[in-house]
Write a protein that holds these residues in place. Structure first.
Motif, short mmCIF file in Angstrom:
data_model
loop_
_atom_site.label_atom_id
_atom_site.label_comp_id
_atom_site.label_asym_id
_atom_site.label_seq_id
_atom_site.Cartn_x
_atom_site.Cartn_y
_atom_site.Cartn_z
N THR A 6 -0.52 -8.19 -11.84
CA THR A 6 -1.46 -7.28 -12.50
C THR A 6 -1.33 -5.88 -11.93
O THR A 6 -1.39 -4.88 -12.67
N ARG A 7 -1.14 -5.79 -10.62
CA ARG A 7 -0.93 -4.49 -9.97
C ARG A 7 0.27 -3.78 -10.59
O ARG A 7 0.24 -2.58 -10.87
N SER A 8 1.36 -4.52 -10.75
CA SER A 8 2.56 -3.93 -11.34
C SER A 8 2.31 -3.49 -12.78
O SER A 8 2.67 -2.38 -13.18
N ARG A 9 1.69 -4.38 -13.55
CA ARG A 9 1.46 -4.08 -14.96
C ARG A 9 0.61 -2.83 -15.14
O ARG A 9 0.88 -2.01 -16.03
N ASN A 10 -0.41 -2.67 -14.32
CA ASN A 10 -1.35 -1.56 -14.47
C ASN A 10 -1.00 -0.36 -13.59
O ASN A 10 -1.70 0.67 -13.65
N GLY A 11 0.04 -0.49 -12.78
CA GLY A 11 0.38 0.58 -11.85
C GLY A 11 1.82 1.01 -11.93
O GLY A 11 2.26 1.65 -12.89
N SER A 12 2.60 0.62 -10.92
CA SER A 12 3.97 1.12 -10.79
C SER A 12 4.92 0.55 -11.84
O SER A 12 5.95 1.15 -12.12
N LYS A 13 4.61 -0.64 -12.36
CA LYS A 13 5.48 -1.39 -13.28
C LYS A 13 6.80 -1.82 -12.62
O LYS A 13 7.73 -2.25 -13.27
N ASP A 14 6.84 -1.69 -11.32
CA ASP A 14 8.04 -2.03 -10.53
C ASP A 14 7.87 -3.41 -9.91
O ASP A 14 6.77 -3.96 -9.86
N ASP A 15 9.00 -3.98 -9.45
CA ASP A 15 8.93 -5.19 -8.65
C ASP A 15 8.04 -4.93 -7.43
O ASP A 15 8.02 -3.82 -6.88
N ILE A 16 7.34 -5.97 -6.98
CA ILE A 16 6.50 -5.85 -5.79
C ILE A 16 6.81 -7.00 -4.86
O ILE A 16 6.86 -8.16 -5.27
N SER A 17 7.03 -6.67 -3.58
CA SER A 17 7.23 -7.68 -2.55
C SER A 17 6.31 -7.42 -1.38
O SER A 17 6.07 -6.26 -1.01
N VAL A 18 5.78 -8.51 -0.81
CA VAL A 18 5.02 -8.41 0.42
C VAL A 18 5.48 -9.51 1.38
O VAL A 18 5.85 -10.59 0.95
#
Length: 263
Positions: free
Chosen positions: A245-257
């Motif tokens: 959801t963070r990606s969709r509404n924000g950076s639209k980039d891959d996210i890794s933690v």
């Protein structure tokens, strides 16, 4: 000391919409006395058409290299106390060497296909390491120290007495969309590091797709504190959906933690 670990990569909204794979990679490894985590972000542009494989190799090699260095030298504390710059440079050199070795092996067993060959021809040839280009963040924690090493963008954050910090020195080479990379010809000179006597209560490494999904640094750090808390309490089931959801509404980039909790 006991440790808990967690790692996750989610495909960015833009990659999902385009039918492209996730180009991030992350992992962690825990032994009796040492916990190590790594995050790598593949560049993904046309010249870096094998960066998904490059990021996977980077996290795997980084953890292996750091564990080997730790075991061969009987720890890290004394080495960093005597000559911290030299110790960090030796670890970085081991990672670069191992990463390039993985690339050479991958090229032997997975020759360029027709599409990849056409891209190379378009640019008059592309060096192997460029095809696999990626950033890297690696962190290690033991009872008496915490260590971080980074090349490129992304964030290394740490929890200290309830306060989230950025312990990694800033890199003046990172501007706008420009980033340093494992595939740079001078990569060894672009690593930055920190070494801290005594540990933090938790660390979180993340690719830039995460911090770019927040309106402010304060909100990002608050989220990091909650993630470390969720890992400590074994309450991570909601994180994959939240990051997507963070990606969709924000950076639209891959996210890794990648998270290590010390307790």
């Amino acid at each position: 000391m006991s440790f808990k670990g967690y790692s996750l990569s989610v495909r960015g909204a833009s990659h999902e919409d385009a039918g492209e794979m996730c180009q991030d990679s992350t992992r962690f490894y825990i032994t009796d006395g040492l916990a190590v985590a790594a995050v790598s972000d593949g560049h993904g542009s046309e010249k870096h058409f094998r960066s998904a494989a490059g990021s996977e190799m980077a996290t795997r090699v980084a953890i292996r290299s750091l564990c080997d260095f730790y075991e061969r030298n009987g720890g890290l504390r004394e080495l960093f106390r005597d000559d911290p710059d030299n110790a960090a440079r030796r670890i970085a050199a081991n990672i670069i060497c191992g990463w390039n070795g993985e690339i050479a092996a991958h090229m032997r067993y997975s020759p360029l296909n027709e599409r990849e060959s056409a891209v190379c021809k378009k640019y008059g040839g592309i060096a192997g390491e460029i095809m696999y280009g990626a950033t890297l963040i690696v962190g290690a924690a033991a009872e008496n120290f915490c260590f971080g090493l980074q090349i490129g963008d992304g964030s290394f954050t740490a929890l200290n007495r309830g306060e989230m910090l950025f312990p990694m020195p800033e890199d003046s080479k990172l501007m706008a969309n420009l980033t340093t990379s494992l595939c740079d010809s001078d990569a060894i000179g672009s690593f930055r590091y920190f070494f801290r006597e005594g540990g933090f209560s938790g660390i979180m490494l993340s690719s830039d797709g995460l911090i770019n999904s927040f309106r402010s640094e304060r909100d990002f750090l608050s989220f990091g504190r909650r993630v470390i808390g969720a890992v400590a309490e074994n309450e991570t089931a909601h994180l994959p959906e939240h990051l997507m959801t963070r990606s969709r509404n924000g950076s639209k980039d891959d996210i890794s933690v990648a998270v290590i909790v010390m307790g």
